[in-house]
Write a protein that holds these residues in place. Sequence first.
Motif, PDB file in Angstrom:
ATOM      1  N   THR A   2       0.796  -1.220   0.000  1.00  0.00           N
ATOM      2  CA  THR A   2       0.000   0.000   0.000  1.00  0.00           C
ATOM      3  C   THR A   2       0.829   1.270   0.000  1.00  0.00           C
ATOM      4  OG1 THR A   2      -0.178  -0.094   2.399  1.00  0.00           O
ATOM      5  CG2 THR A   2      -1.952  -1.112   1.120  1.00  0.00           C
ATOM      6  N   SER A   3       2.098   1.183   0.327  1.00  0.00           N
ATOM      7  CA  SER A   3       2.938   2.388   0.329  1.00  0.00           C
ATOM      8  C   SER A   3       3.490   2.711  -1.054  1.00  0.00           C
ATOM      9  CB  SER A   3       4.098   2.224   1.322  1.00  0.00           C
ATOM     10  OG  SER A   3       4.999   1.240   0.852  1.00  0.00           O
ATOM     11  N   GLY A   4       3.194   1.861  -2.038  1.00  0.00           N
ATOM     12  CA  GLY A   4       3.671   2.097  -3.384  1.00  0.00           C
ATOM     13  C   GLY A   4       5.074   1.582  -3.641  1.00  0.00           C
ATOM     14  N   LEU A   5       5.664   0.914  -2.668  1.00  0.00           N
ATOM     15  CA  LEU A   5       7.001   0.360  -2.840  1.00  0.00           C
ATOM     16  C   LEU A   5       6.934  -0.981  -3.551  1.00  0.00           C
ATOM     17  CD1 LEU A   5       8.546   1.066   0.684  1.00  0.00           C
ATOM     18  CD2 LEU A   5       8.933   2.336  -1.429  1.00  0.00           C
ATOM     19  N   LEU A   6       7.888  -1.242  -4.413  1.00  0.00           N
ATOM     20  CA  LEU A   6       7.993  -2.521  -5.086  1.00  0.00           C
ATOM     21  C   LEU A   6       8.578  -3.534  -4.114  1.00  0.00           C
ATOM     22  CD1 LEU A   6       7.790  -4.175  -7.689  1.00  0.00           C
ATOM     23  CD2 LEU A   6      10.098  -3.407  -8.227  1.00  0.00           C
ATOM     24  N   VAL A   7       7.890  -4.651  -3.949  1.00  0.00           N
ATOM     25  CA  VAL A   7       8.340  -5.679  -3.019  1.00  0.00           C
ATOM     26  C   VAL A   7       8.618  -6.954  -3.804  1.00  0.00           C
ATOM     27  CG1 VAL A   7       7.696  -7.103  -1.042  1.00  0.00           C
ATOM     28  CG2 VAL A   7       6.983  -4.714  -1.140  1.00  0.00           C
ATOM     29  N   LYS A   8       9.781  -7.538  -3.588  1.00  0.00           N
ATOM     30  CA  LYS A   8      10.128  -8.825  -4.183  1.00  0.00           C
ATOM     31  C   LYS A   8      10.814  -9.656  -3.123  1.00  0.00           C
ATOM     32  CE  LYS A   8      10.549  -7.431  -8.925  1.00  0.00           C
ATOM     33  NZ  LYS A   8      11.274  -7.446 -10.150  1.00  0.00           N
ATOM     34  N   THR A  25      15.673 -17.827  -6.864  1.00  0.00           N
ATOM     35  CA  THR A  25      14.278 -17.726  -7.263  1.00  0.00           C
ATOM     36  C   THR A  25      13.729 -16.382  -6.803  1.00  0.00           C
ATOM     37  OG1 THR A  25      14.038 -20.124  -7.008  1.00  0.00           O
ATOM     38  CG2 THR A  25      12.006 -18.828  -7.141  1.00  0.00           C
ATOM     39  N   VAL A  26      13.146 -15.655  -7.739  1.00  0.00           N
ATOM     40  CA  VAL A  26      12.548 -14.359  -7.437  1.00  0.00           C
ATOM     41  C   VAL A  26      11.035 -14.524  -7.481  1.00  0.00           C
ATOM     42  CG1 VAL A  26      12.320 -11.952  -8.143  1.00  0.00           C
ATOM     43  CG2 VAL A  26      14.499 -13.156  -8.470  1.00  0.00           C
ATOM     44  N   ASP A  27      10.386 -14.226  -6.372  1.00  0.00           N
ATOM     45  CA  ASP A  27       8.929 -14.263  -6.296  1.00  0.00           C
ATOM     46  C   ASP A  27       8.413 -12.958  -6.889  1.00  0.00           C
ATOM     47  OD1 ASP A  27       6.268 -14.436  -5.662  1.00  0.00           O
ATOM     48  OD2 ASP A  27       6.605 -15.010  -3.568  1.00  0.00           O
ATOM     49  N   LEU A  28       7.733 -13.056  -8.022  1.00  0.00           N
ATOM     50  CA  LEU A  28       7.286 -11.863  -8.736  1.00  0.00           C
ATOM     51  C   LEU A  28       6.006 -11.262  -8.161  1.00  0.00           C
ATOM     52  CD1 LEU A  28       8.083 -13.077 -12.347  1.00  0.00           C
ATOM     53  CD2 LEU A  28       9.471 -11.608 -10.874  1.00  0.00           C
ATOM     54  N   SER A  29       5.343 -12.010  -7.274  1.00  0.00           N
ATOM     55  CA  SER A  29       4.156 -11.461  -6.600  1.00  0.00           C
ATOM     56  C   SER A  29       4.155 -11.917  -5.141  1.00  0.00           C
ATOM     57  CB  SER A  29       2.874 -11.896  -7.310  1.00  0.00           C
ATOM     58  OG  SER A  29       2.775 -13.305  -7.329  1.00  0.00           O
ATOM     59  N   PRO A  30       5.074 -11.383  -4.359  1.00  0.00           N
ATOM     60  CA  PRO A  30       5.262 -11.857  -2.989  1.00  0.00           C
ATOM     61  C   PRO A  30       4.084 -11.592  -2.061  1.00  0.00           C
ATOM     62  CG  PRO A  30       6.536  -9.881  -3.345  1.00  0.00           C
ATOM     63  CD  PRO A  30       5.978 -10.284  -4.682  1.00  0.00           C
ATOM     64  N   THR A  31       3.245 -10.664  -2.419  1.00  0.00           N
ATOM     65  CA  THR A  31       2.144 -10.333  -1.523  1.00  0.00           C
ATOM     66  C   THR A  31       1.021 -11.368  -1.546  1.00  0.00           C
ATOM     67  OG1 THR A  31       1.149  -8.958  -3.242  1.00  0.00           O
ATOM     68  CG2 THR A  31       2.599  -7.861  -1.630  1.00  0.00           C
ATOM     69  N   ASP A  32       1.047 -12.318  -2.516  1.00  0.00           N
ATOM     70  CA  ASP A  32      -0.015 -13.321  -2.543  1.00  0.00           C
ATOM     71  C   ASP A  32       0.251 -14.488  -1.591  1.00  0.00           C
ATOM     72  OD1 ASP A  32       1.832 -14.963  -3.827  1.00  0.00           O
ATOM     73  OD2 ASP A  32       0.739 -15.069  -5.711  1.00  0.00           O
ATOM     74  N   GLY A  33       1.432 -14.523  -0.971  1.00  0.00           N
ATOM     75  CA  GLY A  33       1.741 -15.529   0.037  1.00  0.00           C
ATOM     76  C   GLY A  33       2.134 -16.888  -0.498  1.00  0.00           C
ATOM     77  N   LEU A  35       4.674 -19.165  -3.480  1.00  0.00           N
ATOM     78  CA  LEU A  35       5.764 -19.166  -4.460  1.00  0.00           C
ATOM     79  C   LEU A  35       5.384 -20.195  -5.511  1.00  0.00           C
ATOM     80  CD1 LEU A  35       8.558 -18.162  -5.293  1.00  0.00           C
ATOM     81  CD2 LEU A  35       9.540 -20.022  -3.981  1.00  0.00           C
ATOM     82  N   GLY A  36       4.788 -19.724  -6.589  1.00  0.00           N
ATOM     83  CA  GLY A  36       4.276 -20.631  -7.607  1.00  0.00           C
ATOM     84  C   GLY A  36       4.796 -20.288  -8.982  1.00  0.00           C
ATOM     85  N   THR A  37       3.896 -20.327  -9.938  1.00  0.00           N
ATOM     86  CA  THR A  37       4.280 -20.075 -11.324  1.00  0.00           C
ATOM     87  C   THR A  37       4.616 -18.612 -11.569  1.00  0.00           C
ATOM     88  OG1 THR A  37       1.964 -19.784 -11.924  1.00  0.00           O
ATOM     89  CG2 THR A  37       2.912 -21.992 -12.218  1.00  0.00           C
ATOM     90  N   ASP A  38       4.338 -17.779 -10.590  1.00  0.00           N
ATOM     91  CA  ASP A  38       4.655 -16.360 -10.710  1.00  0.00           C
ATOM     92  C   ASP A  38       6.033 -16.056 -10.134  1.00  0.00           C
ATOM     93  OD1 ASP A  38       3.894 -16.943  -8.135  1.00  0.00           O
ATOM     94  OD2 ASP A  38       2.786 -15.090  -7.828  1.00  0.00           O
ATOM     95  N   SER A  39       6.970 -16.946 -10.437  1.00  0.00           N
ATOM     96  CA  SER A  39       8.339 -16.754  -9.970  1.00  0.00           C
ATOM     97  C   SER A  39       9.296 -16.931 -11.139  1.00  0.00           C
ATOM     98  CB  SER A  39       8.682 -17.741  -8.854  1.00  0.00           C
ATOM     99  OG  SER A  39       8.624 -19.065  -9.332  1.00  0.00           O
ATOM    100  N   TYR A  40      10.517 -16.444 -10.965  1.00  0.00           N
ATOM    101  CA  TYR A  40      11.556 -16.542 -11.993  1.00  0.00           C
ATOM    102  C   TYR A  40      12.766 -17.207 -11.348  1.00  0.00           C
ATOM    103  CZ  TYR A  40      14.268 -15.248 -16.085  1.00  0.00           C
ATOM    104  OH  TYR A  40      15.012 -15.282 -17.222  1.00  0.00           O
ATOM    105  N   LYS A  41      13.202 -18.318 -11.928  1.00  0.00           N
ATOM    106  CA  LYS A  41      14.258 -19.117 -11.313  1.00  0.00           C
ATOM    107  C   LYS A  41      15.479 -19.217 -12.216  1.00  0.00           C
ATOM    108  CE  LYS A  41      14.885 -23.640  -9.139  1.00  0.00           C
ATOM    109  NZ  LYS A  41      14.175 -24.877  -8.773  1.00  0.00           N
ATOM    110  N   SER A  42      16.653 -19.039 -11.608  1.00  0.00           N
ATOM    111  CA  SER A  42      17.930 -19.260 -12.288  1.00  0.00           C
ATOM    112  C   SER A  42      18.608 -20.449 -11.609  1.00  0.00           C
ATOM    113  CB  SER A  42      18.837 -18.035 -12.178  1.00  0.00           C
ATOM    114  OG  SER A  42      18.220 -16.920 -12.785  1.00  0.00           O
TER     115      SER A  42
END
Length: 93
Positions: A2-8, A25-33, A35-42
Amino acid sequence: NTSGLLVKRVYYGYNATTNKLETVTVDLSPTDGTLGTDSYKSTYTYFDGTNRLRSISQTDNSLVTFDYDASGRIKSIVETLSGTTTPVTATTT
């Protein structure tokens, strides 16, 4: 958030025996609680018995491979994107 900050959230996976980095692994939508298909893994691989990086593969199917000369110097770096292989750098000895 809610503060407008990008959270990863970033998760690092290490090999328990060698302590080498194996995954990032980067969670691209961490606020949903989740770690699924919305992540990027190296994923990192190494040449056996060395600290020399063999390859880095990523969720988008990109791949970077490394080759070394007999002295352990990087001989070539090759990037593969969408099935197209491109030499990034090559050295001659």
